[in-house]
Motif scaffolding. Structure first.
Motif, PDB file in Angstrom:
ATOM      1  N   VAL A  20       0.745  -1.324   0.109  1.00  0.00           N
ATOM      2  CA  VAL A  20       0.120  -0.232   0.012  1.00  0.00           C
ATOM      3  C   VAL A  20       0.981   1.095  -0.342  1.00  0.00           C
ATOM      4  O   VAL A  20       1.699   1.348   0.955  1.00  0.00           O
ATOM      5  CB  VAL A  20      -0.806   0.221   1.550  1.00  0.00           C
ATOM      6  N   ALA A  21       0.410   2.139  -0.919  1.00  0.00           N
ATOM      7  CA  ALA A  21       1.059   3.003  -1.452  1.00  0.00           C
ATOM      8  C   ALA A  21       0.649   4.812  -0.151  1.00  0.00           C
ATOM      9  O   ALA A  21      -0.468   4.790  -1.143  1.00  0.00           O
ATOM     10  CB  ALA A  21       2.313   3.488  -2.697  1.00  0.00           C
ATOM     11  N   LEU A  22       0.675   4.911   0.215  1.00  0.00           N
ATOM     12  CA  LEU A  22      -0.094   6.814   0.577  1.00  0.00           C
ATOM     13  C   LEU A  22       0.573   7.804  -0.339  1.00  0.00           C
ATOM     14  O   LEU A  22       1.806   8.223  -0.261  1.00  0.00           O
ATOM     15  CB  LEU A  22       0.077   6.899   2.071  1.00  0.00           C
ATOM     16  N   LEU A  78      10.514  13.044  -8.883  1.00  0.00           N
ATOM     17  CA  LEU A  78      11.846  12.044  -9.101  1.00  0.00           C
ATOM     18  C   LEU A  78      11.855  10.824  -8.246  1.00  0.00           C
ATOM     19  O   LEU A  78      12.457   9.525  -8.743  1.00  0.00           O
ATOM     20  CB  LEU A  78      12.735  12.739  -9.265  1.00  0.00           C
ATOM     21  N   SER A  79      12.037  10.798  -6.507  1.00  0.00           N
ATOM     22  CA  SER A  79      12.600  10.361  -5.779  1.00  0.00           C
ATOM     23  C   SER A  79      11.084   9.232  -5.985  1.00  0.00           C
ATOM     24  O   SER A  79      11.341   8.401  -5.544  1.00  0.00           O
ATOM     25  CB  SER A  79      12.277  10.794  -4.777  1.00  0.00           C
ATOM     26  N   LEU A  80       9.881   9.375  -5.808  1.00  0.00           N
ATOM     27  CA  LEU A  80       9.167   8.530  -5.871  1.00  0.00           C
ATOM     28  C   LEU A  80       9.104   7.685  -6.986  1.00  0.00           C
ATOM     29  O   LEU A  80       9.012   6.744  -6.999  1.00  0.00           O
ATOM     30  CB  LEU A  80       7.632   9.593  -5.699  1.00  0.00           C
ATOM     31  N   ILE A  81       9.200   8.379  -8.168  1.00  0.00           N
ATOM     32  CA  ILE A  81       9.014   6.834  -9.436  1.00  0.00           C
ATOM     33  C   ILE A  81      10.315   6.026  -9.537  1.00  0.00           C
ATOM     34  O   ILE A  81       9.862   4.913  -9.880  1.00  0.00           O
ATOM     35  CB  ILE A  81       9.335   8.145 -10.741  1.00  0.00           C
ATOM     36  N   PHE A  84       9.463   3.345  -6.788  1.00  0.00           N
ATOM     37  CA  PHE A  84       7.859   2.890  -7.257  1.00  0.00           C
ATOM     38  C   PHE A  84       8.567   1.788  -8.372  1.00  0.00           C
ATOM     39  O   PHE A  84       8.197   0.302  -8.158  1.00  0.00           O
ATOM     40  CB  PHE A  84       6.778   3.342  -8.128  1.00  0.00           C
ATOM     41  N   ILE A  85       9.843   2.626  -9.608  1.00  0.00           N
ATOM     42  CA  ILE A  85      10.261   1.305 -10.151  1.00  0.00           C
ATOM     43  C   ILE A  85      11.087   0.480  -9.992  1.00  0.00           C
ATOM     44  O   ILE A  85      11.392  -0.756 -10.332  1.00  0.00           O
ATOM     45  CB  ILE A  85      11.584   2.590 -11.290  1.00  0.00           C
ATOM     46  N   CYS A 209       4.489  -0.771 -11.956  1.00  0.00           N
ATOM     47  CA  CYS A 209       5.480   0.313 -11.742  1.00  0.00           C
ATOM     48  C   CYS A 209       6.249   0.680 -12.954  1.00  0.00           C
ATOM     49  O   CYS A 209       7.193   1.168 -12.876  1.00  0.00           O
ATOM     50  CB  CYS A 209       6.364   0.818 -10.529  1.00  0.00           C
ATOM     51  N   GLN A 210       7.075  -1.307 -13.505  1.00  0.00           N
ATOM     52  CA  GLN A 210       7.518  -0.105 -14.754  1.00  0.00           C
ATOM     53  C   GLN A 210       7.221   0.117 -15.434  1.00  0.00           C
ATOM     54  O   GLN A 210       8.370   0.738 -16.255  1.00  0.00           O
ATOM     55  CB  GLN A 210       7.965  -1.950 -15.399  1.00  0.00           C
TER      56      GLN A 210
END
Length: 363
Positions: A20-22, A78-81, A84-85, A209-210
């Motif tokens: 789960v991501a908030l 960018l940190s989030l992406i 997620f990747i 997420c890819q």
């Protein structure tokens, strides 16, 4: 292993539980909910800046930086992406947080930006709207499906075009919580509501997420362009400052030229006045001189007349007494003649003596 993972056990746990991501803007209760569900005590941000500057995971929950943070900007995205990747298995559920009664146009624009630029429309089917700070007493009822109070509240939210847009995208998946630190009971109810939803919600598939690689490259390029724009803006500001300085100097020169022109006009006017006064003075002096000469001429004429008159008087007087005058001066003439003769003789005698004396010296 991603550097954001806190330990290996959490990674193993994620393989068995829903991940789960908030998500959401700054100060919507993400970190408070993360602490509530994990039992941690992560620092909580405020309405201006977030204390979560990078993704932090514990158990099967991921706390993310607040969007709209005045300090994070594109770096937080960018940190989030990037995080997620790194999740090769993807994410099961995305909880998007907003405050109750505080949704505005900026929040809606931010939501659209997150799901279009960072995630994708595929993430809608894995998302749920979490409305925090719901302080009304019917907390359990509004989270119970088919309950009249929930239907009434959802209708109210649907009348608000900002909430209705998100509800339509999330297929009306919404939960209401109250995580106020001053009411332990409502916090526990909120934790149970979230836990119940997470267990009951079964997404069709995990969010891959890819697929964010393109978004990452685009966002990175956007960040580079923003940096370039900032540099250009700095140069433009410098040029603007220089232009303002040159404009100021130009205006000073213009004012100086105007002052010189006004001074020249004043001087020209003064010279014209002086010239007129001089001409007037010369003309007046000339008139005075002519008048004076005329007066002198009249005086001389008068004097000449007087002299002529005197001469005429003398002539008449002489005519009357000519005989007397001649005989009266005869003795005087005789005496003068004798004196002249004596002087002549004396001079002749002196010359003769000098001549004789010179001859004696010669002998």
């Amino acid at each position: 292993m991603s550097p954001y993972f806190d330990n290996a056990d959490s990674v193993t746990f994620r393989k068995r539980e829903k991940l789960v991501a908030l998500l959401g803007r700054t100060d919507t209760g993400k970190t408070s909910t993360f602490n509530l569900m994990t039992g941690l005590s992560q620092p909580i941000g405020n309405r201006i800046s977030s204390t979560t500057h990078q993704c932090y995971s514990y158990s099967n929950f991921i706390d993310t930086p607040g969007f709209g943070d005045t300090r994070g900007g594109e770096s937080s995205h960018l940190s989030l992406i990037d995080f997620f990747i790194s999740l090769s298995s993807g994410i099961d559920i995305l909880l998007y947080f907003v405050r109750y009664g505080a949704m505005n146009s900026t929040d809606l624009d931010l939501f659209v930006d997150i799901y279009k630029r960072i995630l994708s429309i595929e993430a809608y089917s894995n998302s749920c709207l979490v409305i925090t700070d719901y302080s009304l007493p019917n907390l359990e009822q509004v989270n119970t499906n088919e309950h009249e109070e929930r239907k009434y509240l959802l209708k109210q939210l649907h009348d608000n075009d900002k909430y209705s847009y998100i509800l339509d995208k999330f297929d009306h998946r919404v939960i209401f919580i109250d995580i106020s630190p001053y009411n332990y009971k409502r916090r526990e109810i909120s934790r149970e509501i979230i836990d119940k939803f997470l267990h009951s919600f079964q997404p069709i598939k995990r969010f891959n997420c890819q697929n964010l690689q393109d978004a990452y490259r685009l966002l990175r390029r956007t960040q580079e362009m923003e940096t370039l724009c900032l540099d250009l803006k700095t140069q433009i500001d410098q040029l603007t400052t220089q232009n303002q300085h040159l404009t100021h100097l130009y205006e000073q020169q213009i004012r100086h030229c105007k002052d010189l022109e006004e001074s020249y006009q004043r001087s020209t006017k003064q010279l014209e006045q002086i010239h007129e006064q001089t001409l007037l003075t010369i003309e007046n002096n000339h008139l005075i001189t002519i008048e004076e000469m005329k007066r002198q001429e009249f005086r001389i004429r008068d004097e000449v007349k007087q002299v002529r008159h005197q001469l005429e008087e003398i002539e008449r007087e002489m005519d009357r007494s000519i005989t007397f005058n001649v005989f009266s001066y005869i003795p005087l003439i005789h005496i003068v003649t004798n004196i002249i003769e004596l002087n002549t003789k004396r001079r002749i005698t002196q010359r003769i003596r000098k001549t004789l004396h010179s001859k004696k010296k010669g002998l």
